[in-house]
Design an enzyme around this catalytic site. Structure first.
Site, short mmCIF file in Angstrom:
data_model
loop_
_atom_site.label_atom_id
_atom_site.label_comp_id
_atom_site.label_asym_id
_atom_site.label_seq_id
_atom_site.Cartn_x
_atom_site.Cartn_y
_atom_site.Cartn_z
N HIS A 44 0.97 -1.14 -0.13
CA HIS A 44 0.00 -0.24 0.02
C HIS A 44 1.05 1.29 -0.02
CE1 HIS A 44 -2.63 -2.71 2.46
NE2 HIS A 44 -3.25 -2.27 2.13
N GLU A 93 -11.13 -6.81 -4.09
CA GLU A 93 -10.66 -7.28 -3.62
C GLU A 93 -12.07 -7.20 -2.22
OE1 GLU A 93 -7.15 -7.63 -1.37
OE2 GLU A 93 -7.91 -8.55 0.32
N GLU A 98 -9.50 -13.18 -1.55
CA GLU A 98 -9.12 -13.63 -0.70
C GLU A 98 -9.47 -14.81 0.38
OE1 GLU A 98 -6.43 -10.50 1.87
OE2 GLU A 98 -7.39 -11.56 3.88
N HIS A 123 -11.72 -14.29 3.82
CA HIS A 123 -12.76 -13.34 3.00
C HIS A 123 -13.99 -13.81 2.59
CE1 HIS A 123 -10.30 -9.90 2.71
NE2 HIS A 123 -10.19 -9.70 3.50
N ASP A 154 -5.62 -13.32 -2.71
CA ASP A 154 -4.56 -13.45 -1.50
C ASP A 154 -4.77 -14.70 -1.10
OD1 ASP A 154 -3.98 -10.31 -1.92
OD2 ASP A 154 -4.62 -9.90 -0.41
N ASP A 175 -10.72 -12.77 10.16
CA ASP A 175 -10.44 -12.14 9.33
C ASP A 175 -8.87 -12.88 10.32
OD1 ASP A 175 -8.94 -12.40 7.06
OD2 ASP A 175 -8.88 -9.76 7.05
N ASP A 210 -5.64 -14.20 8.73
CA ASP A 210 -4.55 -14.07 7.93
C ASP A 210 -3.73 -14.07 8.56
OD1 ASP A 210 -5.65 -12.18 6.04
OD2 ASP A 210 -5.69 -10.31 7.82
N ASP A 229 -0.66 -12.65 2.10
CA ASP A 229 -1.65 -11.77 2.87
C ASP A 229 -1.89 -12.35 4.43
OD1 ASP A 229 -2.64 -9.36 3.48
OD2 ASP A 229 -4.42 -9.57 2.78
C1 GLO Z 1 -7.63 -6.83 4.84
C2 GLO Z 1 -7.31 -7.17 3.39
C3 GLO Z 1 -5.86 -6.72 3.20
C4 GLO Z 1 -6.38 -6.53 1.69
C5 GLO Z 1 -5.02 -5.23 1.37
C6 GLO Z 1 -5.15 -4.62 -0.42
O1 GLO Z 1 -8.62 -7.62 5.59
O2 GLO Z 1 -7.62 -8.08 2.84
O3 GLO Z 1 -4.88 -7.05 3.59
O4 GLO Z 1 -5.89 -7.50 0.90
O5 GLO Z 1 -5.65 -4.03 2.23
O6 GLO Z 1 -5.47 -4.23 -0.75
NI NI Z 2 -6.24 -9.05 1.09
NI NI Z 3 -7.67 -9.68 4.66
NI NI Z 4 -5.23 -9.32 4.81
#
Ligand code: GLO
Ligand code: NI
Ligand code: NI
Ligand code: NI
Length: 403
Positions: free
Chosen positions: A68, A199, A235, A238, A263, A274, A276, A306
């Site tokens: 980012h 996303e 992702e 998500h 992701d 989330d 991750d 991610d």
């Molecule tokens: C959050 C998202 C975040 C995005 C990232 C890209 O839950 O997964 O990590 O992938 O901000 O915009």
């Molecule tokens: Ni993401």
């Molecule tokens: Ni995420």
């Molecule tokens: Ni994330």
């Protein structure tokens, strides 16, 4: 299957979790020790972080990274100051990319951390915030183009609401569509070739997020005539937050030719947020790689980790082990998926389930070439449908043979 494993597995490391993650959570202070990072907001610290990250990408042997705007360079007091900081760091990023050969899978803008975005960015009720987000994305696109980004991601950080009672949903979605139209127009003006990706995520941080899941985003894009300009970055953590199976949105996006990138992470089936986590489940990786193989690859997208380096990971080696484990998982998934497709047994089973659409009344339905009268007539001459078997366990058992 006509390509090397490396060409199918376009791995990428995300800068924000791996180099800005501190291990802090809502209940605890930072735990992670990063010897190169003094925790300050200075440009010098940002440069050290970036150098460390390229050393990491190189040692890991990964060809892509993602970031980012605000994780690589400190936000200034004004937009011009932030842009100036970003330019400084992008100079260094450009050199490091050239020196190491590591490329930019995608860039994105952080339109959710700063307090100005507390009610959203493009869906903010305040037009001044919309304007700010637009200006930030303009710069983000210029930077992405300069660094040769192959895609550009829009995660709708706070594009959503906490109460439907104070929210004009129609106005906010109209504004979001306008935002994308402006971004598309500027992309064309710049001549930026990267693919735009939304996303989806159903909740967190907002109680309800507009980009709920793959089908919701596809519906949004088609409603506003943006479906040829934007694809999806899925992702799986998500997807499971939305209440779907791990692979659901990958399958749905791919079915509509909208799967642009992944992701690659995972949640815990027993947790509702989330988390991750690094993906370590071979079954999930196999199913995902099967979809990717079937659609002919992810190019120009990739498998972007991610994933959070965990609070407990105070040892720097953990950064390597977690990424390596995840890459191994997808490599095994790819091999399994290739065998499944080469054997063709599961594929044939699924095709057989739909074989009644190949001829007779099925072929007419398939071609959209029938009427309700004709269907009634068909039922009257043919009677009750036969029942097609194929319970879930049958397919999961077949899949198990490849894992
Ligand atoms: C959050 C998202 C975040 C995005 C990232 C890209 O839950 O997964 O990590 O992938 O901000 O915009
Ligand atoms: Ni993401
Ligand atoms: Ni995420
Ligand atoms: Ni994330």
């Amino acid at each position: 299957l006509g390509r090397t494993m490396e060409e199918w597995l376009r791995f990428s490391v995300c800068f924000w979790h791996t180099f800005r993650g501190t291990g802090a959570d809502p209940f605890g202070f930072p735990t992670l020790i990063r010897p190169w990072d003094d925790g300050s907001n200075s440009l010098e610290n940002a440069r050290r972080r970036l150098r460390a990250s390229f050393e990491f990408f190189t040692k890991l042997g990964v060809k892509y990274w993602t970031f980012h705007d605000r994780d690589i360079a400190p936000e200034g007091g004004t937009l011009s100051e932030s842009n100036k900081n970003l330019d400084e760091i992008v100079d260094l990023a450009e050199q490091l990319q050239k020196k190491t050969g590591v490329k930019l899978l995608w860039a994105t803008c952080n339109l959710f951390s700063h307090p100005r975005y507390m009610n959203g960015a493009s869906t903010n009720p305040d037009a001044q915030v919309f304007a700010y987000a637009g200006a930030q994305v303009k710069k983000g696109l210029e930077v992405a183009q300069r660094l040769g980004a192959e895609n550009f991601v829009f995660w709708g950080g706070r594009e959503g609401f906490h109460s439907i009672l104070n929210t004009n949903i129609r106005a906010e979605l109209d504004h979001m569509a306008t935002f994308f139209r402006l971004a598309v127009a500027y992309k064309k003006k710049l001549g930026f070739k990267g693919v735009f990706l939304i996303e989806p995520k159903p909740k967190e941080p907002a109680k309800h997020q507009y980009d709920y899941d793959a089908m919701t985003v596809i519906g949004f894009l088609r409603t506003y005539g943006l479906e040829n300009e934007v694809k999806l970055n899925i992702e799986p953590n998500h997807t499971t937050l939305a209440g779907h199976a791990y692979e659901h949105d990958i399958v749905v996006a791919s079915a509509y030719n909208m799967l642009g990138s992944v992701d690659a992470n995972t949640g815990s089936p027993d947790l509702g947020w989330d988390t991750d986590q690094f993906p370590m489940d071979v079954r999930n990786a196999t199913v995902v790689m099967q979809v990717i193989l079937k659609q002919g690859g992810l190019q120009p997208g990739g498998l972007n980790f991610d994933c959070k380096v965990r609070r407990e990971s105070t040892n720097l080696e953990d950064m390597f082990i977690s990424h390596i484990g995840a890459m191994d998982t997808f490599a095994r998934g790819l091999k399994n998926a290739a065998r499944i497709l080469e054997d063709g047994i599961i594929v044939r089973h699924v095709e057989d389930r739909y074989s009644s659409y190949k001829s007779g009344i099925g072929a007419k339905i398939e071609a959209g070439n029938t009427t309700l009268e004709e269907l009634e007539e068909y039922v009257q001459t043919h009677g009750e449908p036969q029942r097609i078997s194929g319970q879930q366990e049958h397919y999961e058992n077949m899949l198990n043979f490849y894992l």
